[in-house]
Structures are given as C-alpha cells and as structure tokens.
Motif scaffolding. Sequence first.
Motif, PDB file in Angstrom:
ATOM      1  N   LYS A 271       0.842  -1.187   0.000  1.00  0.00           N
ATOM      2  CA  LYS A 271       0.000   0.000   0.000  1.00  0.00           C
ATOM      3  C   LYS A 271       0.881   1.242   0.000  1.00  0.00           C
ATOM      4  N   GLY A 272       0.309   2.334  -0.487  1.00  0.00           N
ATOM      5  CA  GLY A 272       1.057   3.579  -0.506  1.00  0.00           C
ATOM      6  C   GLY A 272       0.203   4.721  -1.008  1.00  0.00           C
ATOM      7  N   VAL A 273       0.844   5.874  -1.209  1.00  0.00           N
ATOM      8  CA  VAL A 273       0.159   7.073  -1.660  1.00  0.00           C
ATOM      9  C   VAL A 273       0.961   7.729  -2.776  1.00  0.00           C
ATOM     10  N   VAL A 274       0.273   8.297  -3.741  1.00  0.00           N
ATOM     11  CA  VAL A 274       0.881   9.113  -4.794  1.00  0.00           C
ATOM     12  C   VAL A 274       0.385  10.531  -4.575  1.00  0.00           C
ATOM     13  N   GLN A 275       1.327  11.476  -4.382  1.00  0.00           N
ATOM     14  CA  GLN A 275       0.958  12.863  -4.118  1.00  0.00           C
ATOM     15  C   GLN A 275       2.189  13.743  -4.290  1.00  0.00           C
ATOM     16  N   ALA A 276       1.952  15.048  -4.442  1.00  0.00           N
ATOM     17  CA  ALA A 276       3.061  15.990  -4.553  1.00  0.00           C
ATOM     18  C   ALA A 276       3.776  16.155  -3.220  1.00  0.00           C
ATOM     19  N   LEU A 277       3.042  16.042  -2.131  1.00  0.00           N
ATOM     20  CA  LEU A 277       3.630  16.167  -0.805  1.00  0.00           C
ATOM     21  C   LEU A 277       4.666  15.071  -0.599  1.00  0.00           C
ATOM     22  N   GLY A 278       5.859  15.459  -0.232  1.00  0.00           N
ATOM     23  CA  GLY A 278       6.931  14.492  -0.058  1.00  0.00           C
ATOM     24  C   GLY A 278       7.505  13.966  -1.360  1.00  0.00           C
ATOM     25  N   ASN A 279       7.137  14.606  -2.482  1.00  0.00           N
ATOM     26  CA  ASN A 279       7.616  14.195  -3.813  1.00  0.00           C
ATOM     27  C   ASN A 279       7.329  12.723  -4.107  1.00  0.00           C
TER      28      ASN A 279
END
Length: 441
Positions: free
Chosen positions: A300-308
């Motif tokens: 599991k994980g996240v894709v986002q601009a935060l934290g590149n």
Amino acid sequence: MSMLKGANLPVQAQAVRVELGWRSGPGVPDVDASALLLVSGKVRSDADFVFYNQPAHASGAVRHEGKKTGADGVTDTLAVDLARVEPAVERIVLAASADGGSFGRVPGLRVRVLDATSGAEIARYESQDATVETAFLLGELYRRQGSWKFRAVGQGYGSGLAGLATDFGISVDDEPAPRTAPVPPASVPPAPVRPASVRSEPVRPEPVRPTRPAAPPAPPVSAPAAPAPVRLSKVTLTKDAPSVSLAKQGGTSGAMRVNLNWQMRKQFRGWGAKLGRAVANHSDLDLDLCALYELSDGRKGVVQALGNAFGALHQPPYIHLDGDDRTGAVSSGENLTINLDHRDRLRRIVIFVTIYEGARSFADLDATVTLQPQHGAPIDFALGECTVPSTVCSLALITNTGSDLVVQREARFLVPERGVSPQRTIDYAYGWGMNWTPGRK
C-alpha cells in the motif's frame, strides 16, 4: 443584447473564448460544446472535429477546455486562437449536443463569444425555439475579406451529435470495437512452459551446407489503413448511476488519465456564507490530486506531490502524478495517469484531493472529474456543493473485481478531526491502515 438568428458581427480579437451556457437542474440533459473546422463546407478529415473525446486541433487553434459550474449555470468552453487558424479553413462551426434528452428541456441555452485577453463580450446568441432537437448549430466564426466575423445560426438536428458531425463529413462510430484475442497460426503449436527451477541443455543445430542466397521476396503492397472513425460515446456518473465497468467501455488497457478541473463560484453559499467570508476565495489556493493504492501483493502507498511521492507509470505502483495546477484556471488542471496494462497488479485505488494551502474549506468550489481511458469512453462527474468545513474530498474508487475494473463516483467531502491530516482522514475512511508522518512539497 442577444443577436437575432442570422445576424452577424465583426470579431476583432486575435483570440476568443466561446462559452456554451445553460441552466442545469432536475431532468435537464447534459450539454456538450464542439467545433468543426471547415474547408468548402466540409472537414478535411476527422481531425478537424474538436470535442470532449478529441479536445485539441493539431494546429493548436481550437481547444475544448471543458465544463464549469457558476452562479449563472453551467458553461462548456472552446478556446479559439484565430491567428493560428490555418489559411485553408474558412469557417469554424460552433455546435452543441444534448446527452439524455432534447434541447426543449435545456433552459437558458446560449452561446457567447468573449475576447480571450480582456474577457469582454463580443457576441451573444440565445436560443428561444428549441423543441425536440438533440444537437444544435448555434453559431459560426467565418472569414470575410481577410477578417473574422461571428454569425448566429440556430439550426437544430434531431439526429444528435452523430447526425450533425456526419453532415459535415465526419465518420462516426459510437460503439466500442469488439476486443478479440489474437489467434496463433494452426501450424505452430504453443511452446511448452518450463518450470523456473528446471534448466535444459542448449539444442545444437545440425550443420547446414552453404547455398546461394535466394533473392529476398518483394514486400507486399497494401493499401494504407483507413483511419478509425470518431467515437462519440461518453459516461457521466451521477448519484443515481454512480459506477461504470471499464471492461464494458473497452477501456482496460493503455494509460488512463484522471483530471481534476476546478474554479471558484462568484457567489458564496452554504458553510462559507454562514461564516460571512469567502473562505476559499484566494489566489494562492493550492489543491493536490492524490491517490491511495493497494497492489495485488498487499503493498500500500500514496501518490501525491507532498513528499515528492509522484509514483511511477511502468513500475509499481503504476500510477504517476503529472500535474500540479495551483490556480484551476487551465484546462489541464491536476492530472494522474494510471497504467491499465498492469491492471492485474492493482487491487484498489482511491483518488482524492486535498487543500494544501490558501483556504480552510472546499466551500464554494466547483470541480469536475474526468477519467479518460486511452481505449475507452471518457468518464466524468461533478463533485457537487460542499456544505461542511472540509479540506479533503474522495473523488473516485477504482476496484479490481478479478475480471474487471469498476469506477465508483465517491464525491465525499470529509472533515478531519482536530490534529488529523487530510491524508490520515482518507485512510481512516477507507481502512487503508498506513502509518503517516509530516511532509512538505
């Protein structure tokens, strides 16, 4: 003042915005704007048709910018750079099509031509006599003695966008092509699959006596493949019909772009109005499009601009963030791309949006979400009005059922508890169970 049918006006601007507008409501069909670039009354090819499935002309002169909802209703906008229109193009026909009903059920139907630089209104035509028509030719931009003019047309079609497009030379296919698996030649049996732990000895070829090489065969002459016809199909998700199968739309391979396009309302209502201030009316409002993912192997994980954490398209998680629009003013907006060629590696995806800075709530924000599969019909929906102090909204849930990918409209405005981040709030709502640490762009 609205123009009379058949009247014309000069257009002196170098670039214009053409706004198709109407008032939405219960039972009102969805409406779409389109443009056809004509030479001697016909398109030169299907590429001269600009609409939701083909949003930009190759010349860059005409672009479909998409829908916005405001205090005066809904608009679907075309951007036309008259200075870039090819010299051969004599007319640009501005059309509208109704999805789910006739134009007799569409109140306030109008088209406005605006100066793209100043925003000043150049021309306006309001349709007053629509009945059973499902497509309308509302107006046209045309050349006259080296200058551009706009004419109010007001011609209706009962055969929808397909009939209108066909009249101007477009080849239309409104049904997805059947998808069939390639059949191997009967004379070549499939090679046996060896277990990974078994090694075989190399096969040594028998010696071959050299002979005079034969002349290479002449390449077969084949006629060029006919271009694929234009597909007009699309899917709009609503509260009553919130989900769609990607397999049924033929869209389970290639890349799927997820776009968030947004703007602020001119009049403030709901939770923002109760505060007595425009809580989201900030020029520095920064929205972030994100995705929680779960792979078939449990990761599991996240894709986002935060934290590149921008992800990757050709390796896990097969999701890539490829846009960060801080204004909402451009049609490209915020974008994610999902690689559907690896759909068997994806178990579920939650697409969501957060407010990174510039506002305390989504109140008085209008947003449209569009999922565009490479080989399927576009899927779009509006978020609706936010009436709570929300800083995070789940947009869509994509679930792998084993034989299909199902897209579910969520449109859930969530209110984080005190001290809880928007990302953690989404995690709790969908049971992801991840550990979160502070991050920044």
